[in-house]
Design a protein around this motif. Structure first.
Motif, PDB file in Angstrom:
ATOM      1  N   SER A  48       0.823  -1.210   0.000  1.00 56.10           N
ATOM      2  CA  SER A  48       0.000   0.000   0.000  1.00 56.10           C
ATOM      3  C   SER A  48       0.855   1.255   0.000  1.00 56.10           C
ATOM      4  O   SER A  48       0.595   2.195  -0.743  1.00 56.10           O
ATOM      5  N   ALA A  49       1.877   1.274   0.841  1.00 49.75           N
ATOM      6  CA  ALA A  49       2.742   2.452   0.923  1.00 49.75           C
ATOM      7  C   ALA A  49       3.567   2.642  -0.342  1.00 49.75           C
ATOM      8  O   ALA A  49       3.864   3.769  -0.725  1.00 49.75           O
ATOM      9  N   LEU A  50       3.931   1.545  -0.988  1.00 50.09           N
ATOM     10  CA  LEU A  50       4.746   1.642  -2.200  1.00 50.09           C
ATOM     11  C   LEU A  50       3.947   2.093  -3.416  1.00 50.09           C
ATOM     12  O   LEU A  50       4.518   2.632  -4.367  1.00 50.09           O
TER      13      LEU A  50
ATOM     14  N   GLY B 122      -1.764   9.195   0.093  1.00 46.84           N
ATOM     15  CA  GLY B 122      -2.854   9.776   0.865  1.00 46.84           C
ATOM     16  C   GLY B 122      -3.737   8.728   1.516  1.00 46.84           C
ATOM     17  O   GLY B 122      -3.275   7.675   1.950  1.00 46.84           O
ATOM     18  N   ARG B 123      -5.034   9.024   1.552  1.00 48.58           N
ATOM     19  CA  ARG B 123      -5.985   8.108   2.188  1.00 48.58           C
ATOM     20  C   ARG B 123      -6.122   6.790   1.430  1.00 48.58           C
ATOM     21  O   ARG B 123      -6.485   5.780   2.013  1.00 48.58           O
ATOM     22  N   ARG B 124      -5.838   6.794   0.126  1.00 53.29           N
ATOM     23  CA  ARG B 124      -5.928   5.546  -0.650  1.00 53.29           C
ATOM     24  C   ARG B 124      -4.953   4.498  -0.127  1.00 53.29           C
ATOM     25  O   ARG B 124      -5.151   3.309  -0.308  1.00 53.29           O
ATOM     26  N   MET B 125      -3.907   4.964   0.531  1.00 55.80           N
ATOM     27  CA  MET B 125      -2.926   4.051   1.116  1.00 55.80           C
ATOM     28  C   MET B 125      -3.552   3.165   2.196  1.00 55.80           C
ATOM     29  O   MET B 125      -3.052   2.077   2.476  1.00 55.80           O
TER      30      MET B 125
ATOM     31  N   ALA C 208      -6.739   1.957   2.090  1.00 60.81           N
ATOM     32  CA  ALA C 208      -7.847   1.138   1.584  1.00 60.81           C
ATOM     33  C   ALA C 208      -7.580  -0.351   1.770  1.00 60.81           C
ATOM     34  O   ALA C 208      -8.426  -1.089   2.294  1.00 60.81           O
ATOM     35  N   ALA C 209      -6.428  -0.822   1.330  1.00 58.89           N
ATOM     36  CA  ALA C 209      -6.123  -2.256   1.436  1.00 58.89           C
ATOM     37  C   ALA C 209      -5.976  -2.695   2.898  1.00 58.89           C
ATOM     38  O   ALA C 209      -6.540  -3.730   3.277  1.00 58.89           O
ATOM     39  N   PRO C 210      -5.241  -1.959   3.740  1.00 61.14           N
ATOM     40  CA  PRO C 210      -5.170  -2.382   5.143  1.00 61.14           C
ATOM     41  C   PRO C 210      -6.533  -2.437   5.838  1.00 61.14           C
ATOM     42  O   PRO C 210      -6.817  -3.384   6.587  1.00 61.14           O
ATOM     43  N   PHE C 211      -7.396  -1.452   5.592  1.00 64.37           N
ATOM     44  CA  PHE C 211      -8.724  -1.489   6.207  1.00 64.37           C
ATOM     45  C   PHE C 211      -9.547  -2.657   5.667  1.00 64.37           C
ATOM     46  O   PHE C 211     -10.261  -3.327   6.423  1.00 64.37           O
ATOM     47  N   ALA C 212      -9.457  -2.900   4.356  1.00 63.71           N
ATOM     48  CA  ALA C 212     -10.187  -4.025   3.773  1.00 63.71           C
ATOM     49  C   ALA C 212      -9.696  -5.345   4.365  1.00 63.71           C
ATOM     50  O   ALA C 212     -10.500  -6.228   4.692  1.00 63.71           O
ATOM     51  N   PHE C 213      -8.375  -5.473   4.511  1.00 59.94           N
ATOM     52  CA  PHE C 213      -7.834  -6.704   5.075  1.00 59.94           C
ATOM     53  C   PHE C 213      -8.336  -6.909   6.502  1.00 59.94           C
ATOM     54  O   PHE C 213      -8.824  -7.985   6.849  1.00 59.94           O
TER      55      PHE C 213
ATOM     56  N   ARG D 255       5.893  -3.623  -7.179  1.00 60.33           N
ATOM     57  CA  ARG D 255       5.210  -2.333  -7.018  1.00 60.33           C
ATOM     58  C   ARG D 255       4.048  -2.247  -8.003  1.00 60.33           C
ATOM     59  O   ARG D 255       3.837  -1.244  -8.681  1.00 60.33           O
ATOM     60  N   TRP D 256       3.288  -3.328  -8.054  1.00 60.65           N
ATOM     61  CA  TRP D 256       2.171  -3.428  -8.981  1.00 60.65           C
ATOM     62  C   TRP D 256       1.095  -2.437  -8.579  1.00 60.65           C
ATOM     63  O   TRP D 256       0.532  -2.518  -7.503  1.00 60.65           O
ATOM     64  N   ARG D 257       0.814  -1.511  -9.449  1.00 55.88           N
ATOM     65  CA  ARG D 257      -0.149  -0.451  -9.148  1.00 55.88           C
ATOM     66  C   ARG D 257      -1.553  -0.869  -9.570  1.00 55.88           C
ATOM     67  O   ARG D 257      -1.817  -1.101 -10.737  1.00 55.88           O
ATOM     68  N   LEU D 258      -2.415  -0.955  -8.607  1.00 52.64           N
ATOM     69  CA  LEU D 258      -3.839  -1.153  -8.828  1.00 52.64           C
ATOM     70  C   LEU D 258      -4.549   0.019  -8.180  1.00 52.64           C
ATOM     71  O   LEU D 258      -4.005   0.657  -7.285  1.00 52.64           O
ATOM     72  N   GLY D 259      -5.756   0.270  -8.596  1.00 57.41           N
ATOM     73  CA  GLY D 259      -6.558   1.275  -7.910  1.00 57.41           C
ATOM     74  C   GLY D 259      -6.815   0.840  -6.481  1.00 57.41           C
ATOM     75  O   GLY D 259      -6.677  -0.338  -6.132  1.00 57.41           O
ATOM     76  N   ALA D 260      -7.205   1.781  -5.651  1.00 58.92           N
ATOM     77  CA  ALA D 260      -7.440   1.476  -4.237  1.00 58.92           C
ATOM     78  C   ALA D 260      -8.515   0.402  -4.072  1.00 58.92           C
ATOM     79  O   ALA D 260      -8.375  -0.495  -3.240  1.00 58.92           O
ATOM     80  N   THR D 261      -9.569   0.461  -4.874  1.00 56.53           N
ATOM     81  CA  THR D 261     -10.648  -0.527  -4.760  1.00 56.53           C
ATOM     82  C   THR D 261     -10.171  -1.912  -5.175  1.00 56.53           C
ATOM     83  O   THR D 261     -10.466  -2.904  -4.501  1.00 56.53           O
ATOM     84  N   ALA D 262      -9.419  -1.995  -6.267  1.00 59.54           N
ATOM     85  CA  ALA D 262      -8.906  -3.295  -6.726  1.00 59.54           C
ATOM     86  C   ALA D 262      -7.905  -3.867  -5.722  1.00 59.54           C
ATOM     87  O   ALA D 262      -7.907  -5.070  -5.450  1.00 59.54           O
ATOM     88  N   SER D 263      -7.068  -3.012  -5.159  1.00 61.15           N
ATOM     89  CA  SER D 263      -6.115  -3.465  -4.137  1.00 61.15           C
ATOM     90  C   SER D 263      -6.857  -4.000  -2.922  1.00 61.15           C
ATOM     91  O   SER D 263      -6.504  -5.056  -2.369  1.00 61.15           O
ATOM     92  N   ALA D 264      -7.888  -3.279  -2.509  1.00 58.07           N
ATOM     93  CA  ALA D 264      -8.681  -3.706  -1.351  1.00 58.07           C
ATOM     94  C   ALA D 264      -9.375  -5.037  -1.630  1.00 58.07           C
ATOM     95  O   ALA D 264      -9.443  -5.905  -0.757  1.00 58.07           O
ATOM     96  N   ALA D 265      -9.867  -5.215  -2.857  1.00 57.94           N
ATOM     97  CA  ALA D 265     -10.534  -6.476  -3.206  1.00 57.94           C
ATOM     98  C   ALA D 265      -9.552  -7.641  -3.184  1.00 57.94           C
ATOM     99  O   ALA D 265      -9.874  -8.726  -2.675  1.00 57.94           O
TER     100      ALA D 265
END
Length: 196
Positions: free
Chosen positions: A55-57, A61-64, A66-71, A113-123
């Motif tokens: 997420s940090a890589l 901002g707040r999108r960082m 998304a994945a930790p909260f989803a997890f 450092r695979w970049r996905l959108g915040a929603t895709a990362s969270a999923a």
């Protein structure tokens, strides 16, 4: 501040010498036992750190977050499902391979450092989190243990985020090495399951 958080995470992780869910026996159901549970298995420890690292890589901002909260949220959902199934003497097949695969995949996406959108990362991380939760929930009982588990998860995500923020400013080789080490652990876990 970041250094202290990393040191605290590392010290808490020192007991991580065995898989957190290697046996069928339930653990003590208190807050402390639930908190310590994610630190006692390298698979959970590595996956949770990898979520923050990735997420940090790749996010800002707040999108960082998304994945930790989803997890954390879907870990709790999986744990509640695992707890409910466990009380009925039922289990979901394939939990251990999925937990090991999560370590491999999360290490690889962090290394790349695979970049996905915040929603895709969270999923992506959320799907893996359900399996981590099923593994935990089958062993932990009661609300206090589950609260402790989620708090530990948040701490491990914070450690991964701190590490990722530090590595983001350095040459990419360092983040690739960190993600690669996590991926190798995941590959080792999968190999152990196949050989066993």
């Amino acid at each position: 501040m970041i250094r202290r958080l990393l040191v605290a995470t590392a010290v808490a992780a020192l007991p991580a010498v065995a898989a957190a869910h290697a046996g069928d026996a339930a653990h003590d159901h208190g807050l402390t036992a639930g908190f310590m549970h994610p630190f006692t298995g390298l698979d959970h420890l590595a996956a949770m750190l990898a979520v923050g690292l990735w997420s940090a890589l790749t996010q800002t901002g707040r999108r960082m977050l998304a994945a930790p909260f989803a997890f954390a949220g879907l870990l709790l959902v999986g744990a509640l499902a695992g707890l409910g199934l466990g009380t009925q003497g039922l289990a979901v097949p394939g939990v251990e391979p999925m937990v090991a695969a999560s370590v491999l995949v999360l290490g690889l996406v962090a290394a790349a450092r695979w970049r996905l959108g915040a929603t895709a990362s969270a999923a992506l991380v959320g799907a893996f989190a359900v399996f981590h939760g099923l593994a935990h929930g089958a062993e932990l009982g009661g609300g206090a243990a589950l609260v402790g588990m989620v708090l530990a998860t948040a701490l491990l995500h914070a450690g991964g985020l701190a590490l990722g923020l530090k590595l983001r400013a350095l040459a990419p080789v360092w983040s690739r090495a960190a993600g690669g080490a996590i991926a190798l652990l995941g590959l080792g876990l999968l190999t152990r399951l196949v050989i066993a």
